[in-house]
Design a protein around this motif. Structure first.
Motif, PDB file in Angstrom:
ATOM      1  N   GLY A 254       0.810  -1.218   0.000  1.00  0.00           N
ATOM      2  CA  GLY A 254       0.000   0.000   0.000  1.00  0.00           C
ATOM      3  C   GLY A 254       0.840   1.264   0.000  1.00  0.00           C
ATOM      4  N   LYS A 255       0.304   2.284   0.703  1.00  0.00           N
ATOM      5  CA  LYS A 255       0.930   3.600   0.736  1.00  0.00           C
ATOM      6  C   LYS A 255       1.941   3.742   1.874  1.00  0.00           C
ATOM      7  CE  LYS A 255      -1.532   5.416  -2.629  1.00  0.00           C
ATOM      8  NZ  LYS A 255      -0.906   5.898  -3.883  1.00  0.00           N
ATOM      9  N   LEU A 256       2.122   2.669   2.654  1.00  0.00           N
ATOM     10  CA  LEU A 256       3.002   2.774   3.811  1.00  0.00           C
ATOM     11  C   LEU A 256       4.441   3.072   3.402  1.00  0.00           C
ATOM     12  CD1 LEU A 256       2.995   2.658   6.847  1.00  0.00           C
ATOM     13  CD2 LEU A 256       3.415   0.183   6.727  1.00  0.00           C
ATOM     14  N   ALA A 261       8.880   6.917   2.993  1.00  0.00           N
ATOM     15  CA  ALA A 261       9.811   7.602   2.088  1.00  0.00           C
ATOM     16  C   ALA A 261       9.772   9.112   2.322  1.00  0.00           C
ATOM     17  CB  ALA A 261       9.478   7.288   0.639  1.00  0.00           C
ATOM     18  N   VAL A 262       8.580   9.661   2.546  1.00  0.00           N
ATOM     19  CA  VAL A 262       8.450  11.086   2.854  1.00  0.00           C
ATOM     20  C   VAL A 262       9.171  11.405   4.160  1.00  0.00           C
ATOM     21  CG1 VAL A 262       6.829  12.921   3.459  1.00  0.00           C
ATOM     22  CG2 VAL A 262       6.299  11.375   1.566  1.00  0.00           C
ATOM     23  N   ARG A 572       9.929   5.069 -11.016  1.00  0.00           N
ATOM     24  CA  ARG A 572       8.887   5.156  -9.992  1.00  0.00           C
ATOM     25  C   ARG A 572       8.680   3.803  -9.279  1.00  0.00           C
ATOM     26  NH1 ARG A 572       7.780   8.371 -14.135  1.00  0.00           N
ATOM     27  NH2 ARG A 572       7.119  10.495 -13.756  1.00  0.00           N
ATOM     28  N   ARG A 573       9.530   2.861  -9.580  1.00  0.00           N
ATOM     29  CA  ARG A 573       9.378   1.543  -8.974  1.00  0.00           C
ATOM     30  C   ARG A 573       9.979   1.480  -7.582  1.00  0.00           C
ATOM     31  NH1 ARG A 573      12.185  -1.848 -13.635  1.00  0.00           N
ATOM     32  NH2 ARG A 573      13.563  -0.061 -13.415  1.00  0.00           N
ATOM     33  N   SER A 574      10.856   2.440  -7.263  1.00  0.00           N
ATOM     34  CA  SER A 574      11.549   2.374  -5.986  1.00  0.00           C
ATOM     35  C   SER A 574      11.674   3.766  -5.394  1.00  0.00           C
ATOM     36  CB  SER A 574      12.940   1.748  -6.182  1.00  0.00           C
ATOM     37  OG  SER A 574      13.710   1.885  -5.013  1.00  0.00           O
ATOM     38  N   TYR A 575      11.059   3.980  -4.212  1.00  0.00           N
ATOM     39  CA  TYR A 575      11.242   5.246  -3.509  1.00  0.00           C
ATOM     40  C   TYR A 575      12.674   5.374  -3.014  1.00  0.00           C
ATOM     41  CZ  TYR A 575       6.169   5.664  -3.585  1.00  0.00           C
ATOM     42  OH  TYR A 575       4.868   5.771  -3.986  1.00  0.00           O
TER      43      TYR A 575
END
Length: 594
Positions: A254-256, A261-262, A572-575
């Motif tokens: 998910g968005k975790l 990353a942020v 965009r595959r890896s933060y």
């Protein structure tokens, strides 16, 4: 070595105790410079140039400005004097602020009064001394406080590249830099002596020279080197842990992974600035301690009211929030892909520059544009050639304007282990059209060009270039204005070797030498809907920096590296990859971005 490390450890303990005060000092000064001083200077410079009807400043028109616009010259010299005073003020307020924090007595009113007194002690004759002094100590001054006001005082990379290819020029360059380093070290204490003891610049320079004589300069250099090594080690460990952690967090569903990353990117941004401030404080303390009474021997306790603490908490929270939001945009945004432009039509030394065989090989790497150069010939034709003399490539000590097109196209040029015939512009365009390859045509000019050269070029090629979506660029502003008048729909780019000021010109865009190109120049150009190309970018970190700054195009000799850098940057595959990309471009920044 142990004594230096012990000193760093002692000063670090005090920094850790009052880190928020030091951050407030450095960030406040930087914000004033970026939000007030730089915009004010830009507005004044723009107004002065517009009042004198001068569209730009470059080596082409500097003599004209001096001889025909004396009031503009006076205004620019006064602006330079004011700039020197501002640079001196910002270093003075940092030095005084660090001392006051050590003494536990810092206040905004007291700091402004002290820095004002430091300015008042200067005399008009001191400005020339300050100009030379700041040029000498820039490498060391950036350790204390990285300021965009000094970032433009540098030799452009293309000039350094040219000088390093000639043994005589390279020797002169090495002697010049050695002399600068020696003088910079010997005069390093002059600024603290001016600020802390109120000495005039001339007196402070003499005293600094005396205090660093007989090998006493070595402890200063040793401290700077050790601080740099310690800071580099801390930075590598800090960045490595965050990137490694993010590679693991990217496996989360998910968005975790994005949330983490942020958080990690926010830590990278804030950690970088905290580290920069720590370097500045520790460097100041370790350098000025030998001056004796300049800094209190024992740091005093620092007290602050609850109201100020609450204000700092709110301000700090806002900074963290803004940093996190900007990091989120970076991690999720669709970054602009720059157009790829092969410099002189070659890539990875795959042929002779500006020749048709090199064009055909380079086209297989699918550049958006192939940059190439055009000279006028003796019989008023056009030949594809960069150099104003044929000796280096063709072994003929002649210039293109001295030979006819027929004579030129019979010559063979040699480079990179290849050989090829010199091409006429017509033949080069035919091959480019057959390959569906767009050229970026640089129109070269010399004092020997015929009077109607630009008119003939425009009449003969403008419609064809416009129809194929090609572009034209030139170092000569007369070409820019002439082509815009004769072919208003053909994109024309003005080449700038140096980012002196933001010009107000008629071009559709700017081609800027990368080492002085800044993100604020790019942003202002985009506000006017103008393109910005960066040249000549051959190193991966510089390519990444250019993309991070949102340039519209990158001119390079290493097209494969540029294509790989674009794929890596746009991943965009890896933060974790994006986090690493950001870290790579952080060292290219010349200023704080809180």
């Amino acid at each position: 070595m142990k004594q230096i490390l012990a000193t760093i450890k002692r000063e670090t303990r005090h920094f850790n105790q009052y880190w928020w005060v030091y951050l407030t000092l450095f960030f406040s000064v930087d914000l004033v410079i970026q939000l007030v001083v730089i915009p004010a200077f830009r507005l004044v410079t723009t107004y002065v140039l517009q009042a004198g009807a001068i569209p730009f400043v470059s080596y082409q028109n500097i003599v004209t400005i001096i001889t025909q616009h004396p009031l503009v010259v006076v205004a620019l010299l006064l602006e330079l004097a004011l700039l020197l005073l501002v640079i001196y003020w910002q270093f003075a307020i940092i030095l005084l602020g660090v001392r006051d924090i050590q003494a536990g007595t810092i206040s905004v009113r007291h700091l402004l009064r002290e820095s004002g007194q430091a300015l008042h002690r200067l005399r008009p004759a001191s400005l020339l001394v300050l100009l030379g002094y700041f040029v000498l100590v820039i490498p060391f001054a950036n350790l204390v406080f990285r300021t965009p006001l000094l970032s433009k005082i540098q030799i452009p990379a293309f000039i350094l590249d040219f000088m390093t290819r000639n043994a005589f020029l390279l020797t002169g360059l090495l002697v010049f830099y050695t002399l600068m380093i020696v003088l910079g070290v010997r005069y390093l204490l002059a600024l603290p002596l001016m600020v802390y003891r109120g000495q005039r610049p001339q007196v402070a320079l003499v005293n600094s020279w005396h205090q660093t004589s007989h090998g006493q300069w070595w402890p200063l250099v040793a401290r700077i080197l050790v601080i740099s090594l310690v800071a580099g080690l801390v930075m590598v460990i800090f960045y490595g842990l965050l990137v490694g952690l993010q590679f693991i967090l990217d496996l989360l569903p998910g968005k975790l992974s994005l949330v983490m990353a942020v958080v990690n990117l926010t830590l990278v941004q804030l950690g970088s600035e905290c580290l920069a401030v720590w370097i500045g404080v520790v460097t100041i303390m370790t350098l000025v301690r030998p001056l004796g009474d300049a800094i209190p021997a024992t740091p005093a306790a620092f007290r602050v009211s609850r109201g100020i603490k609450r204000t700092l908490v709110v301000a700090g929270s806002l900074i963290v929030l803004v940093t996190a939001v900007s990091g989120g945009f970076y991690l999720t945004g669709n970054n602009r892909r720059p157009v790829t432009i092969s410099h002189r039509g070659v890539a990875e030394k795959n042929g002779v520059q500006n020749t048709i065989p090199a064009l055909e090989r380079t086209h297989r790497l699918y550049p958006d544009y192939v940059e190439m150069d055009v000279h006028e010939t003796k019989d008023h034709q056009f030949v594809v050639m960069h150099d104003e003399n044929l000796k280096e490539l063709a072994g003929v000590n002649k210039a293109p304007y001295q030979l006819t097109l027929r004579q030129l196209t019979h010559l063979t040029v040699h480079e990179n282990g290849y050989r090829a015939k010199i091409a006429s512009f017509d033949d080069y365009l035919k091959v480019a059209d057959r390959l569906h390859q767009k050229p970026l045509v640089e129109v070269k000019t010399t004092p020997h060009d015929s009077k109607g050269m630009l008119t003939r070029f425009s009449n003969r090629y403008a419609k064809t270039l416009e129809r194929h979506g090609d572009q034209v660029q030139s170092l000569d502003y007369r070409v820019v204005t002439g082509m815009r008048r004769r072919a208003p729909h053909l994109p024309v780019i003005y080449i700038q070797p140096y980012n002196f000021t933001y010009p107000n010109i008629a071009a559709d865009g700017y081609s800027m030498e990368y080492s002085t190109l800044t993100d604020d120049f790019i942003s202002l150009a985009h506000l006017q809907h103008k393109l910005v190309y960066s040249w000549t970018v051959d190193e991966r970190p510089v390519m990444m920096q250019a993309m991070y700054d949102n340039v519209d195009g990158v001119i390079t000799n290493n097209l494969q590296d540029l294509n790989a850098a674009i794929r890596s940057y746009d991943s965009r595959r890896s933060y974790a990859r994006r986090l690493l990309n950001y870290i790579i471009v952080v060292p290219g920044s010349q200023e704080f971005e809180p």
